[in-house]
Design a protein around this motif. Structure first.
Motif, mmCIF file in Angstrom:
data_model
loop_
_atom_site.group_PDB
_atom_site.id
_atom_site.type_symbol
_atom_site.label_atom_id
_atom_site.label_comp_id
_atom_site.label_asym_id
_atom_site.label_seq_id
_atom_site.Cartn_x
_atom_site.Cartn_y
_atom_site.Cartn_z
ATOM 1 N N THR A 335 -4.884 -55.597 26.740
ATOM 2 C CA THR A 335 -5.364 -56.923 26.328
ATOM 3 C C THR A 335 -5.427 -57.905 27.492
ATOM 4 O OG1 THR A 335 -4.581 -56.606 24.072
ATOM 5 C CG2 THR A 335 -4.849 -58.856 24.778
ATOM 6 N N SER A 336 -4.535 -57.796 28.456
ATOM 7 C CA SER A 336 -4.544 -58.708 29.597
ATOM 8 C C SER A 336 -5.735 -58.479 30.518
ATOM 9 C CB SER A 336 -3.252 -58.566 30.398
ATOM 10 O OG SER A 336 -3.326 -59.256 31.627
ATOM 11 N N GLY A 337 -5.975 -57.239 30.889
ATOM 12 C CA GLY A 337 -6.997 -56.965 31.898
ATOM 13 C C GLY A 337 -8.273 -56.355 31.375
ATOM 14 N N CYS A 338 -8.466 -56.370 30.064
ATOM 15 C CA CYS A 338 -9.601 -55.666 29.461
ATOM 16 C C CYS A 338 -10.950 -56.066 30.043
ATOM 17 C CB CYS A 338 -9.598 -55.881 27.948
ATOM 18 S SG CYS A 338 -9.583 -57.628 27.451
ATOM 19 N N ALA A 339 -11.105 -57.309 30.484
ATOM 20 C CA ALA A 339 -12.399 -57.799 30.961
ATOM 21 C C ALA A 339 -12.601 -57.604 32.453
ATOM 22 C CB ALA A 339 -12.548 -59.281 30.626
ATOM 23 N N VAL A 340 -11.540 -57.235 33.186
ATOM 24 C CA VAL A 340 -11.650 -57.215 34.645
ATOM 25 C C VAL A 340 -11.281 -55.870 35.248
ATOM 26 C CG1 VAL A 340 -11.295 -59.703 34.894
ATOM 27 C CG2 VAL A 340 -9.305 -58.173 34.865
ATOM 28 N N VAL A 341 -11.239 -54.811 34.442
ATOM 29 C CA VAL A 341 -10.939 -53.486 34.977
ATOM 30 C C VAL A 341 -12.040 -52.506 34.593
ATOM 31 C CG1 VAL A 341 -8.447 -53.875 34.891
ATOM 32 C CG2 VAL A 341 -9.587 -52.781 32.950
ATOM 33 N N GLU A 342 -12.119 -51.427 35.359
ATOM 34 C CA GLU A 342 -13.071 -50.357 35.058
ATOM 35 C C GLU A 342 -12.559 -49.515 33.890
ATOM 36 O OE1 GLU A 342 -15.937 -49.827 36.214
ATOM 37 O OE2 GLU A 342 -16.109 -50.651 38.256
ATOM 38 N N PRO A 343 -13.463 -48.849 33.170
ATOM 39 C CA PRO A 343 -13.016 -47.997 32.065
ATOM 40 C C PRO A 343 -12.012 -46.927 32.470
ATOM 41 C CG PRO A 343 -15.357 -48.440 31.857
ATOM 42 C CD PRO A 343 -14.930 -49.027 33.165
ATOM 43 N N TRP A 344 -12.168 -46.335 33.658
ATOM 44 C CA TRP A 344 -11.212 -45.299 34.070
ATOM 45 C C TRP A 344 -9.805 -45.881 34.208
ATOM 46 C CZ3 TRP A 344 -8.351 -46.097 38.386
ATOM 47 C CH2 TRP A 344 -8.855 -46.951 39.367
ATOM 48 N N ALA A 345 -9.709 -47.139 34.655
ATOM 49 C CA ALA A 345 -8.394 -47.761 34.809
ATOM 50 C C ALA A 345 -7.731 -47.982 33.451
ATOM 51 C CB ALA A 345 -8.520 -49.084 35.557
ATOM 52 N N ALA A 346 -8.519 -48.198 32.415
ATOM 53 C CA ALA A 346 -7.962 -48.387 31.076
ATOM 54 C C ALA A 346 -7.231 -47.127 30.615
ATOM 55 C CB ALA A 346 -9.071 -48.736 30.092
ATOM 56 N N ILE A 347 -7.705 -45.963 31.058
ATOM 57 C CA ILE A 347 -7.021 -44.710 30.717
ATOM 58 C C ILE A 347 -5.638 -44.679 31.362
ATOM 59 C CG2 ILE A 347 -7.100 -42.207 31.012
ATOM 60 C CD1 ILE A 347 -10.147 -42.380 30.745
ATOM 61 N N VAL A 348 -5.544 -45.135 32.608
ATOM 62 C CA VAL A 348 -4.244 -45.235 33.286
ATOM 63 C C VAL A 348 -3.333 -46.191 32.529
ATOM 64 C CG1 VAL A 348 -3.073 -45.908 35.421
ATOM 65 C CG2 VAL A 348 -5.290 -44.741 35.524
ATOM 66 N N CYS A 349 -3.892 -47.320 32.116
ATOM 67 C CA CYS A 349 -3.122 -48.319 31.379
ATOM 68 C C CYS A 349 -2.532 -47.731 30.102
ATOM 69 C CB CYS A 349 -4.012 -49.511 31.035
ATOM 70 S SG CYS A 349 -3.209 -50.807 30.069
ATOM 71 N N GLY A 350 -3.336 -47.038 29.328
ATOM 72 C CA GLY A 350 -2.868 -46.456 28.077
ATOM 73 C C GLY A 350 -1.835 -45.374 28.280
ATOM 74 N N PHE A 351 -2.017 -44.557 29.307
ATOM 75 C CA PHE A 351 -1.068 -43.478 29.583
ATOM 76 C C PHE A 351 0.320 -44.039 29.896
ATOM 77 C CE2 PHE A 351 1.073 -40.650 32.606
ATOM 78 C CZ PHE A 351 1.103 -39.473 31.871
ATOM 79 N N VAL A 352 0.370 -45.028 30.778
ATOM 80 C CA VAL A 352 1.662 -45.611 31.153
ATOM 81 C C VAL A 352 2.266 -46.377 29.977
ATOM 82 C CG1 VAL A 352 2.823 -47.226 32.711
ATOM 83 C CG2 VAL A 352 1.003 -45.726 33.572
ATOM 84 N N ALA A 353 1.426 -47.072 29.201
ATOM 85 C CA ALA A 353 1.921 -47.852 28.062
ATOM 86 C C ALA A 353 2.673 -46.966 27.069
ATOM 87 C CB ALA A 353 0.764 -48.562 27.367
ATOM 88 N N ALA A 354 2.182 -45.753 26.847
ATOM 89 C CA ALA A 354 2.853 -44.843 25.922
ATOM 90 C C ALA A 354 4.263 -44.536 26.396
ATOM 91 C CB ALA A 354 2.041 -43.558 25.778
ATOM 92 N N TRP A 355 4.433 -44.299 27.680
ATOM 93 C CA TRP A 355 5.760 -43.992 28.216
ATOM 94 C C TRP A 355 6.650 -45.224 28.263
ATOM 95 C CZ3 TRP A 355 7.661 -39.398 28.252
ATOM 96 C CH2 TRP A 355 6.804 -38.292 28.322
ATOM 97 N N VAL A 356 6.045 -46.384 28.479
ATOM 98 C CA VAL A 356 6.828 -47.630 28.415
ATOM 99 C C VAL A 356 7.425 -47.792 27.024
ATOM 100 C CG1 VAL A 356 6.652 -50.155 28.419
ATOM 101 C CG2 VAL A 356 5.566 -48.825 30.247
ATOM 102 N N LEU A 357 6.625 -47.545 25.997
ATOM 103 C CA LEU A 357 7.118 -47.669 24.624
ATOM 104 C C LEU A 357 8.204 -46.641 24.326
ATOM 105 C CD1 LEU A 357 6.967 -48.941 21.835
ATOM 106 C CD2 LEU A 357 5.079 -47.387 21.290
ATOM 107 N N ILE A 358 7.983 -45.395 24.732
ATOM 108 C CA ILE A 358 8.988 -44.346 24.508
ATOM 109 C C ILE A 358 10.290 -44.713 25.208
ATOM 110 C CG2 ILE A 358 9.580 -41.949 25.016
ATOM 111 C CD1 ILE A 358 6.580 -41.285 24.627
#
Length: 510
Positions: A335-358
């Motif tokens: 939600t923070s960087g959705c407008a200023v990052v490339e789509p490939w970077a969003a995949i990195v964001c989601g991958f790390v977010a899952a481990w942050v939550l775990i």
């Protein structure tokens, strides 16, 4: 919005020759140009306001998603209670945001800390804001309150919801949104007066910090001060799962929230009819809106899949509730960087977010912290990661399109560390501000015995003791719907075991 069409009768008259009516013809032609320009301007305003209203409706639909997610994540005996609190977040939040909140957040002119104008929507609509902007921002404010309600579910007095929801949406949240989103805010990347924080300002495009961290940190303090639910940890301190009663409602709520996120993130552009004045006439803000929807989607999908396989390895089974929470964690982070990052970077964001939550869930279990919806871990933890992610991966072109030329961009993208430093400052001040305001509020409610219900009420369930009855009680008056004589429902036994004989004529409900 494109530059207005201009026409000068003084410049046009010589071009029409020496005819006697040349001046009148020039005046007429220019008046037509002016009328056409006004029509284009009006159309652009209508398009942008319609776009913002539609986005507001999507974000408001997230309240239904929160309600379903919360209902499915608590035990059946507290369903009515948690659903009512979600309704309350919208209703109480609407009044408090109308009277105070919007003015504190966006009342201009103001100082860097707090807005000072537009209380009760005075002087709106104006050249700066229309009613659609208020509605959109209200939907964001009540989303923050909805996050907090999940952390303190199943044990909180109803009056406490009334107090904290009004305070959060009317004062605590608006101050943070003023800092980061107002053109006068001290940390805002859109600031138009005074110097920018580290020459950059903090980029939180749609609210990983402003919405998710605020709601998550508030919920953290509420749950800490209240303590865990009865039975959540046994006498030896071991964790005991108090599972929600409906996986179906959890999935329904997740999809509704995902759907609403397409108003939350892309809608934060506020306008859609804007050209970036490039050589590509097909490329403009409408393209950035579409890209933002794509990055939102990819982050959520990646986080959901990462959680699915990670939890399979960790606990040995596939769990739909964990996958839903992981997916939402990815959405909160992007939600923070959705407008200023490339789509490939969003995949990195989601991958790390899952481990942050775990990781935060494991930490919460060790510290005997009880949050029925993992709201503090999900929104607070993944929201913090989202701010850091933006400082690392923000793309130069997109930052310049959204916030202006010459701005610092992501550290990993060659933009230096200024944006990353601003993001760290935002994380720290949000934690400090919410802790300094919501922590004492929850503590005062506890001292006044207004925070937690009695042990008896908690054990019996608040639906029965506080709301007049359970959510899932049926009274069949139609005799034709009764089972035939001799019919008896039986409990489902484990595979290979024979059902125990039952000579009682009472129907057993599974």
């Amino acid at each position: 919005m494109a530059s207005p069409l201009t026409c000068s009768a003084v410049d046009l008259t010589p071009l029409l020759g020496l005819a006697a009516n040349a001046t009148a013809a020039a005046d007429y032609i220019c008046s037509r140009f002016t009328a056409a320009d006004d029509q284009f301007t009006n159309t652009a305003y209508a398009i942008n306001n319609t776009y913002l209203l539609f986005s507001a409706y999507l974000v408001f639909a997230m309240q239904l998603g929160f309600a379903m997610l919360c209902a499915g994540s608590v035990r059946a005996k507290n369903t009515m209670n948690i659903m009512l609190t979600n309704v309350l977040d919208a209703a109480a939040g609407g009044i408090s945001y109308y009277i105070f909140g919007f003015a504190f957040a966006f009342g201009v002119p103001s100082n860097g800390f707090i807005g000072k104008h537009n209380f009760g929507l005075k002087s709106i609509p104006s050249e700066v804001y229309d009613y659609s902007f208020f509605l959109y921002q209200w939907a964001f404010a009540i989303a923050a309150a909805g996050i907090t309600s999940g952390s303190i579910a199943e044990r909180t007095q109803f009056v406490a919801y009334l107090i904290y929801s009004s305070f959060l949406t009317g004062f605590v949240y608006p101050i943070v949104s003023h800092w980061v989103w107002s053109t006068d805010g001290w940390a805002s990347a859109s600031r138009t007066s005074g110097s920018l924080l580290f020459g950059s300002g903090a980029i939180d495009f749609a609210g990983s910090g402003v919405v998710h961290m605020v709601g998550g940190i508030a919920g953290l303090w509420g749950a800490l001060i209240e303590g865990p639910r009865l039975g959540r940890f046994d006498r030896s301190g071991r964790s005991v799962a108090l599972r929600g009663h409906s996986g179906s409602l959890v999935v329904l709520g997740t999809f509704l929230l995902w759907f609403g996120w397409y108003g939350f993130n892309p809608g934060s552009f506020i306008t859609i009819s804007k050209s970036y004045n490039t050589s590509d006439t097909f490329y403009g803000q409408w393209s950035a809106v579409g890209r933002t929807a794509v990055t939102t989607t990819l982050a959520g999908c990646t986080a959901g899949l990462t959680t699915l396989f990670s939890k399979r390895l960790l606990v040995g089974h596939w769990n739909v509730t964990d996958v839903c929470n992981g997916l939402l964690g990815g959405l909160a982070a992007i939600t923070s960087g959705c407008a200023v990052v490339e789509p490939w970077a969003a995949i990195v964001c989601g991958f790390v977010a899952a481990w942050v939550l775990i990781g935060f869930n494991k930490l919460a279990e060790k510290l005997k912290y009880d949050d029925p919806l993992e709201a503090a871990q999900l929104h607070g933890g993944c929201g913090s990661w989202g701010l850091l992610f933006t400082g690392l991966f923000a793309e130069k072109q997109y930052v310049h399109e959204v916030y202006g030329l010459g701005r610092p961009y992501g550290l990993f993208m060659g933009g230096g560390g200024k944006l990353f430093a601003a993001q760290i400052i935002q994380i720290l001040v949000i934690i400090g501000w919410v802790s300094a305001t919501m922590g004492p509020l929850f503590y005062a409610l506890k001292k006044l015995k207004l925070l937690r219900v009695s042990k008896e009420d908690e054990m019996a369930g608040m639906d029965m003791t506080r709301h007049g009855g359970f959510a899932y009680v049926y009274h069949d008056e139609d005799t034709s719907s009764h089972p035939p004589p001799g019919f008896m429902m039986r409990r489902i036994e484990p595979s290979g075991a024979s059902p125990a004989p039952n000579n009682d004529s009472t129907t057993n409900v599974v």
